[in-house]
Design a protein around this motif. Structure first.
Motif, PDB file in Angstrom:
ATOM      1  N   ALA A 252     -37.717 -35.034 -28.421  1.00 16.83           N
ATOM      2  CA  ALA A 252     -39.018 -34.922 -30.070  1.00 16.83           C
ATOM      3  C   ALA A 252     -40.393 -34.582 -28.931  1.00 16.83           C
ATOM      4  N   THR A 253     -40.172 -35.505 -27.924  1.00 21.05           N
ATOM      5  CA  THR A 253     -41.503 -35.308 -26.987  1.00 21.05           C
ATOM      6  C   THR A 253     -41.508 -34.366 -26.317  1.00 21.05           C
ATOM      7  N   ALA A 254     -40.281 -33.860 -25.854  1.00 26.13           N
ATOM      8  CA  ALA A 254     -39.912 -32.869 -25.545  1.00 26.13           C
ATOM      9  C   ALA A 254     -40.927 -31.455 -25.824  1.00 26.13           C
ATOM     10  N   ILE A 255     -40.126 -31.018 -26.457  1.00 23.99           N
ATOM     11  CA  ILE A 255     -40.808 -30.370 -28.040  1.00 23.99           C
ATOM     12  C   ILE A 255     -42.150 -30.108 -28.127  1.00 23.99           C
ATOM     13  N   ALA A 256     -42.353 -31.431 -28.130  1.00 21.38           N
ATOM     14  CA  ALA A 256     -44.423 -32.009 -28.498  1.00 21.38           C
ATOM     15  C   ALA A 256     -44.866 -30.736 -27.573  1.00 21.38           C
ATOM     16  N   ALA A 257     -44.183 -31.443 -26.124  1.00 21.25           N
ATOM     17  CA  ALA A 257     -44.906 -31.224 -25.224  1.00 21.25           C
ATOM     18  C   ALA A 257     -45.056 -30.030 -24.757  1.00 21.25           C
ATOM     19  N   VAL A 258     -43.996 -28.920 -25.102  1.00 25.67           N
ATOM     20  CA  VAL A 258     -44.253 -27.780 -25.003  1.00 25.67           C
ATOM     21  C   VAL A 258     -45.252 -26.811 -25.857  1.00 25.67           C
ATOM     22  N   MET A 259     -45.134 -27.766 -27.003  1.00 24.62           N
ATOM     23  CA  MET A 259     -46.061 -27.204 -28.450  1.00 24.62           C
ATOM     24  C   MET A 259     -47.775 -26.973 -27.069  1.00 24.62           C
ATOM     25  N   LEU A 260     -47.783 -28.103 -26.971  1.00 27.02           N
ATOM     26  CA  LEU A 260     -49.103 -29.104 -25.965  1.00 27.02           C
ATOM     27  C   LEU A 260     -49.144 -27.637 -24.707  1.00 27.02           C
ATOM     28  N   LEU A 261     -48.500 -27.470 -24.111  1.00 31.76           N
ATOM     29  CA  LEU A 261     -48.646 -26.505 -23.080  1.00 31.76           C
ATOM     30  C   LEU A 261     -48.715 -25.258 -23.544  1.00 31.76           C
ATOM     31  N   LEU A 262     -47.983 -25.097 -24.284  1.00 34.17           N
ATOM     32  CA  LEU A 262     -48.083 -23.149 -25.669  1.00 34.17           C
ATOM     33  C   LEU A 262     -49.731 -23.142 -25.968  1.00 34.17           C
ATOM     34  N   SER A 263     -49.885 -23.697 -26.406  1.00 34.48           N
ATOM     35  CA  SER A 263     -51.358 -24.035 -27.384  1.00 34.48           C
ATOM     36  C   SER A 263     -52.322 -24.520 -26.300  1.00 34.48           C
TER      37      SER A 263
END
Lengths: 285, 341
Positions: A252-263
């Motif tokens: 869950a946190t991995a997906i969140a981290a990717v979203m954060l990075l892309l954003s």
């Protein structure tokens, strides 16, 4: 312009108002508490995975699909909001008509409404037996329970961002500017494209970026109208919830981290375009 | 500010906060316990709590206040893992309580054997809710993959109830194909092609079926289906009981770690025992849950449960085996949705 470039590298900007040290201290402390520590916590949790696992999780077909859907629909919705938000702001700034204040107040509704309420209301309207859905259904157009439904929800929640960032800038543009353009021989299209829009571009981009960022992270209003089918209409925030339901905190946190990075990358790019257009067309600075 | 003063203020804030939460009862209650439960038990525990508080007062002279928190079963489990001080948990899935036990150590690993009937004081099963008069003539699981049928069920990834739906369908297909697991998987894959919307929870799926008019059949817990009939009027829907279904066993457990630190063990244990008592079982049956002791229920309540062949989670090797096999990341449910199939 020259003096500004020189001063940019000085740490302390002189100002008539005292208290720079204290204000900066409060700012940094506050930002740390509210933004940096939670985000650091998120990154710290996902860092427990190790690189190879992190990469494998984020390149997983399902994750890539969900991210594409989230960012794609948010992008389209933000474009729609940019176009219609600018028109709406223009109408509110330049014309006087009965009910203007009501419309002005209505623009903020998506800010105030709990997103789940918005989602349920939109689904009720766009479902095959809803007011709008029932009209579109015979035409073969399906909105609810398809990616189009996600875009509708994101247009709804993102609308105020563009209107409210563009509106004050429009109010600053004097009518005389348009009149001057006209006296100098510009036709209406030239007045809009060469005189008005360039000045609005930085604010429009800010509004676009805000609406886009909101759309990427939106959950409540989307899950009711999306249909949530994997690979079709499953958004990244839902995939995060799914991983949490599996008690799979690292994924869950991995997906969140990717979203954060892309954003972050997208917001940075938009910021740079904004800074460039401000230098190029230099409105209000 | 001294730390004492700060602590005092915090306490005051907490007292004010909890007074608002607990409204009247808390002020004079000797003990307060918290039951962390899942969504469709709202109405059930309202009655249980009132009856238990009355009995406890009569037996011991002490007043007890029971707070109940409802939400999706998995979400509730995570709240307890993250520190919500539940005295007892009454969830939809054994796997959720196992997760609490594994993550916090506040519940012993063998919790399931501490109470009768695998710690499930009531059970339910999965039935079909269809539109009035059953226009599509749906009788059993085999009808659900007909071309003209759309099925509404929530997402097994986010809904505990939906996992029971999934396993019930699997159980029928396995029995219909003489235990052939591959054919069972083919059937369930086909079934989910007939699902136009995956809601995140059971109540959302009910809304989709009932309010939005989507689908021809809703896979639902028996108690939820009867509740829908009560709420929405029996003029709009019928309940169809399939030939085979699954015995859904929502378990209950004491959270030892919390009751010992709060000093509420005695009342929390009595609360769980009450669920098994004749009075408790009577209330359970009233709310359309199948009681552990049918003889304790009012005869007319007991008569409402049709006979149906029920498989249990044990037929799937228990949740410890079924959960990862079917519902974990990359499990059979994920494979059903792999593109290109």
């Amino acid at each position: 312009m020259a003096s500004r470039t020189r001063m940019r590298w000085r740490f302390r900007q002189p100002s008539v108002i005292p208290g720079f040290g204290l204000a900066l201290g409060v700012t940094l402390t506050w930002l740390t508490l509210i933004v940096l520590i939670p985000i650091a916590g998120l990154l710290w949790r996902s860092s427990g995975l190790g690189w190879s696992k992190f990469i494998a999780l984020t390149l997983d077909e399902r994750t890539v699909n969900a991210l594409t859907i989230s960012f794609g629909t948010a992008f389209i919705a933000a474009i729609v909001n940019l176009v219609f938000g600018v028109v709406l702001a223009w109408v509110l700034v330049r014309y006087r008509f009965p009910g203007k204040r009501v419309i002005d107040a209505m623009v903020d509704l998506p800010f105030a409404l709990p997103t789940a309420v918005a989602g349920i209301a939109l689904t009720t309207l766009y479902a095959p037996n809803g007011w709008i859905g029932a009209v579109l259904e015979p035409l073969g157009i399906k909105i609810a329970f398809t990616p189009a439904g996600i875009i509708v929800a994101l247009v709804f929640v993102g609308l105020p961002f563009v209107v409210r960032t563009v509106q004050p800038i429009m109010e600053e543009i004097d009518k005389e500017v348009e009149e001057a353009a006209a006296t100098l021989g510009a036709n209406r299209f030239q007045t809009i494209s060469r005189v008005l829009l360039p000045g609005l571009l930085p604010a429009g981009l800010t509004g676009f970026a805000l609406a886009f960022a909101r759309g990427v992270g939106e959950y409540g209003s989307v899950i009711f109208i999306a249909g949530n089918l994997p690979y079709v209409s499953e958004i990244a925030p839902l995939l995060i919830v799914i991983r949490l339901e599996e008690f799979n905190y690292p994924a869950a946190t991995a997906i969140a981290a990717v979203m954060l990075l892309l954003s972050f990358i997208m917001l940075l790019v938009i910021n740079m375009i904004q800074a460039w257009s401000r230098r190029r067309y230099g409105h209000g600075s | 500010m001294s730390s004492n003063k700060l602590a005092g203020m915090l306490k005051l804030a907490l007292v004010v906060g909890s007074l608002q939460l607990g409204s009247i009862g808390l002020a004079q209650a000797d003990t307060t316990i918290l039951n962390v439960s899942y969504d469709p038990t709202r109405e059930l525990y309202k009655d249980i709590n009132a009856a238990f508080a009355e009995k406890w007062a009569a037996d011991t002279g002490e007043t007890v206040m029971i707070q109940t928190s409802h939400g999706g079963s998995g979400k509730q489990a995570r709240s307890v893992i993250d520190g919500l001080a539940a005295d007892v948990v009454t969830l939809a899935l054994e796997a959720d309580i196992d997760a609490i036990a594994a993550a916090t150590g506040k519940i012993p690993a063998d919790w399931k054997s501490r109470l009768a009937n695998n710690s499930a004081p009531y059970t339910s099963t999965i039935v079909f809710l269809v539109r009035k008069g059953n226009p599509k003539g749906i009788k059993d699981w085999g009808d659900l993959i007909r071309d003209d049928i759309q099925v509404i069920t929530p997402n097994p990834k986010t809904s505990g109830g939906a996992r029971w739906n999934f396993l019930a369908a699997w159980a029928w297909a396995r029995a219909a194909n003489n235990g052939d697991e591959a054919k069972a998987q083919a059937y369930v894959s086909e079934l989910f092609k007939h699902v136009p919307v995956l809601d995140t929870g059971a109540r959302g799926a009910t809304t989709t079926f009932v309010q939005r008019g989507l689908g021809d059949v809703l896979l639902a817990w028996e108690n939820e289906a009867y509740l829908s009939l009560d709420e929405l009027g029996p003029d709009n829907f019928d309940i169809v009981t399939p030939s085979i279904s699954i015995k859904a066993e929502p378990p209950v457990a004491l959270v030892d770690g919390n009751v010992d630190s709060k000093g509420t063990r005695k009342v929390a244990e009595a609360y769980l025992d009450y669920l098994y008592s004749d009075a408790g079982q009577k209330i359970v049956a009233k709310h359309y849950y199948r009681p552990f002791k049918p003889e304790a229920a009012d005869p007319e309540d007991a008569a409402r449960f049709p006979e149906v062949k029920l498989v249990t989670i044990a037929d799937f090797g228990g949740w410890k085996e079924a959960q990862p096999k079917f519902f974990a990341d990359g499990g059979i449910f994920d494979q059903i949705y792999k593109p290109g199939r």
